[in-house]
Design an enzyme around this catalytic site. Structure first.
Site, PDB file in Angstrom:
ATOM      1  N   CYS A 158      43.445  49.585  43.397  1.00 38.63           N
ATOM      2  CA  CYS A 158      43.906  50.350  44.692  1.00 38.63           C
ATOM      3  C   CYS A 158      44.366  51.635  44.609  1.00 38.63           C
ATOM      4  CB  CYS A 158      44.905  49.624  45.739  1.00 38.63           C
ATOM      5  SG  CYS A 158      45.046  50.388  47.277  1.00 38.63           S
ATOM      6  N   CYS A 163      67.428  37.263  44.002  1.00 42.25           N
ATOM      7  CA  CYS A 163      67.085  38.370  44.950  1.00 42.25           C
ATOM      8  C   CYS A 163      67.463  37.512  46.524  1.00 42.25           C
ATOM      9  CB  CYS A 163      65.671  38.935  45.305  1.00 42.25           C
ATOM     10  SG  CYS A 163      65.142  39.637  46.498  1.00 42.25           S
ATOM     11  N   ASP A 164      68.043  38.457  47.466  1.00 46.06           N
ATOM     12  CA  ASP A 164      68.146  37.944  48.812  1.00 46.06           C
ATOM     13  C   ASP A 164      67.003  37.105  49.401  1.00 46.06           C
ATOM     14  OD1 ASP A 164      69.933  37.374  51.013  1.00 46.06           O
ATOM     15  OD2 ASP A 164      68.687  39.102  52.125  1.00 46.06           O
ATOM     16  N   SER A 220      71.635  44.890  63.124  1.00 46.59           N
ATOM     17  CA  SER A 220      70.225  44.519  63.303  1.00 46.59           C
ATOM     18  C   SER A 220      70.201  44.549  64.736  1.00 46.59           C
ATOM     19  CB  SER A 220      70.044  42.859  62.882  1.00 46.59           C
ATOM     20  OG  SER A 220      70.311  42.776  61.436  1.00 46.59           O
TER      21      SER A 220
END
Length: 378
Positions: A326, A281-282, A128
Site C-alpha cells: 500500500c 497492551c491495554d 471520555s
C-alpha cells in the site's frame, strides 16, 4: 537478565480499580476484563502494591521525566486519599526526576475537591465524551440505563473553573460518525476544548462478526475528511490540536507519532492490573499476553524481555500483503493490530484510512515542505 533499555520512556498504564466502572457503556472493550478475576472480591490496588509499583516504575526509567498514567475502568472510583498517597510516594522515590501524571476518566465523579487536587498537582485529565448530548447518551449510560452526559458536562465545567488542563477522548461509532462537522464544532465552540483525540470503535461479536455499533470503514473516512476540512477552513491549525492529524503529519515527515496505533512498532506501553499482573497492551489484556506479575518479575524484565519484544514486532511482521504494497503504509503502519479483523488480515478501517490519506495528501506534502524549509533556514 541484562536489559538493553529502549531509547525512549517505558510506559506502564496503571489500573487502580481494574475494570470496575460506574458506567456500562455498550461498546466498552474493558469491562469484560473483570471476568479474568471473577473469584477475587474487591479488585482494588493495595497501598503496598502501589508503593512497589511507583518505586520500581521510577527506577526503571532511562529518562529524567517520568509519566504516570492512571486508567480504568473508572479511576475516580478510588478516593482522593488514594491519589494523594500516590503523589506522596512519587515525591519519596523521585530521586531528582520530574514526575507527571495523566488520568483518564468518564468525568461523572469529578467534584470541586477533585478539581482542586488536579489543579494543585498539575495533573493532565483525559475526559471520555462522545460529543453533544444526543450522541454521547446513545451508548454511554449507567448500569441502570440512565444517561451520563449531564454529569460529564458538569465535570468538565469544574475542570475549566479550576483551570485544570484536560483533553477530550471521543469514541466515533455508527451513530455519531455521520456528523463530523457538528461533532467537531461541539468540542471547539461549546466545550472550548483544544486537544481532541478520536477513538474509532472496532469490536467483534462472539461469532466473529463486526459489532453493530462499530463505525463503518467508509463512514470513518468520511468522518475524518469532514473534520479535517472544517479544521483547515476554520483556520484551527495550531489552535485546535487533533491527535490523528498530528500523528499523520509526524509520519509524513518521518517523526515518531505520539500515538501508538500509528507508530511503526508496538510494545513500549503495557498495562498493570490491580493485582500486579502486567499485560502487553491495554487492548491485549488476555491470558496469552500476560507478561508476569510485579511481585515476581521486575518491570524491566517484563518490558524488555523476549515476550514483549516479540509483541512489539508483531505489528510489522503481521502486516497483510496488501498492506505491504500500500502506498499509504508509511502513514498508518497498519494501525492497531487489534483492528485487523478482515478475512485477508487487513485492518477493518483500511478503506476509511486510505480515503483520508488521499484527501489530505496535498496539505501534508505542503506542510512537509514548509517544515523542511524552516529547518534549512536555521
Amino acid at each position: 537478565m541484562i536489559a538493553s533499555p529502549f531509547s525512549r520512556p517505558l510506559y506502564v498504564m496503571l489500573k487502580p480499580v481494574g475494570a470496575r466502572c460506574n458506567l456500562a457503556c455498550e461498546y466498552c472493550y474493558y469491562i469484560e476484563k473483570k471476568n479474568l478475576y471473577a473469584n477475587e472480591p474487591r479488585h482494588l490496588l493495595s497501598e503496598e502494591l502501589l508503593e512497589k509499583f511507583i518505586q520500581e516504575y521510577i527506577n526503571a526509567q532511562t529518562m529524567d521525566e517520568v509519566l504516570f498514567t492512571w486508567h480504568g475502568g473508572e479511576t475516580m472510583m478510588r478516593p482522593l486519599s488514594f491519589f494523594r498517597k500516590a503523589v506522596e510516594l512519587q515525591r519519596k522515590y523521585a530521586n531528582g526526576k520530574t514526575i507527571s501524571n495523566a488520568i483518564q476518566t468518564n468525568g461523572t465523579l469529578i467534584t470541586e475537591d477533585w478539581a482542586r487536587f488536579l489543579h494543585e498537582e498539575n495533573w493532565l485529565v483525559g475526559v471520555s465524551i462522545d460529543g453533544p448530548q444526543e450522541f454521547h447518551d446513545q451508548y454511554r449510560r449507567t448500569p441502570q440505563g440512565k444517561p451520563s452526559w449531564v454529569k460529564v458536562r458538569k465535570g468538565i465545567d469544574l475542570l475549566n473553573r479550576f483551570a485544570v488542563e484536560w483533553n477530550a477522548m471521543a469514541v466515533v461509532n455508527d451513530f455519531n460518525g455521520d456528523y463530523p462537522v457538528e461533532f467537531y464544532r461541539f468540542f471547539r465552540d461549546d466545550l472550548q476544548c483544544r486537544y481532541l483525540q478520536f477513538t474509532p470503535i472496532v469490536e467483534q461479536m462472539p461469532d466473529g462478526k463486526p459489532a453493530p455499533f462499530n463505525v463503518r470503514p467508509r463512514q470513518w473516512g468520511d468522518f475524518l475528511c469532514g473534520v479535517f476540512d472544517e479544521w483547515v477552513e476554520h483556520d484551527d491549525v495550531g489552535k485546535m490540536f487533533v491527535q490523528i492529524f498530528d500523528a499523520t503529519l509526524c509520519n509524513w515527515v518521518g517523526v515518531m507519532p505520539g500515538v501508538c496505533s500509528m507508530a511503526r512498532n508496538c510494545g513500549h506501553a503495557a498495562v498493570m492490573e490491580w493485582n500486579g499482573d502486567v499485560y502487553a497492551c491495554d487492548h491485549f489484556v488476555f491470558p496469552q499476553y500476560k507478561l508476569g506479575n510485579i511481585r515476581e518479575n521486575t518491570l524491566m524484565d517484563m518490558m524488555y524481555g523476549p515476550r514483549q519484544t516479540a509483541f512489539g514486532r508483531m505489528k510489522q511482521e503481521g502486516l497483510s500483503e496488501d498492506c505491504r504494497q500500500c502506498q499509504w503504509l508509511f502513514a498508518c503502519n497498519g494501525e492497531c493490530p487489534k483492528n485487523r479483523i478482515l478475512p485477508d488480515g487487513r485492518n477493518y478501517l483500511c478503506e476509511g484510512y486510505r480515503q483520508f490519506f488521499e484527501h489530505v495528501s496535498l496539505w501534508m506534502d505542503d506542510m512537509k515542505e514548509k517544515l523542511k524549509n524552516e529547518r534549512l533556514s536555521y
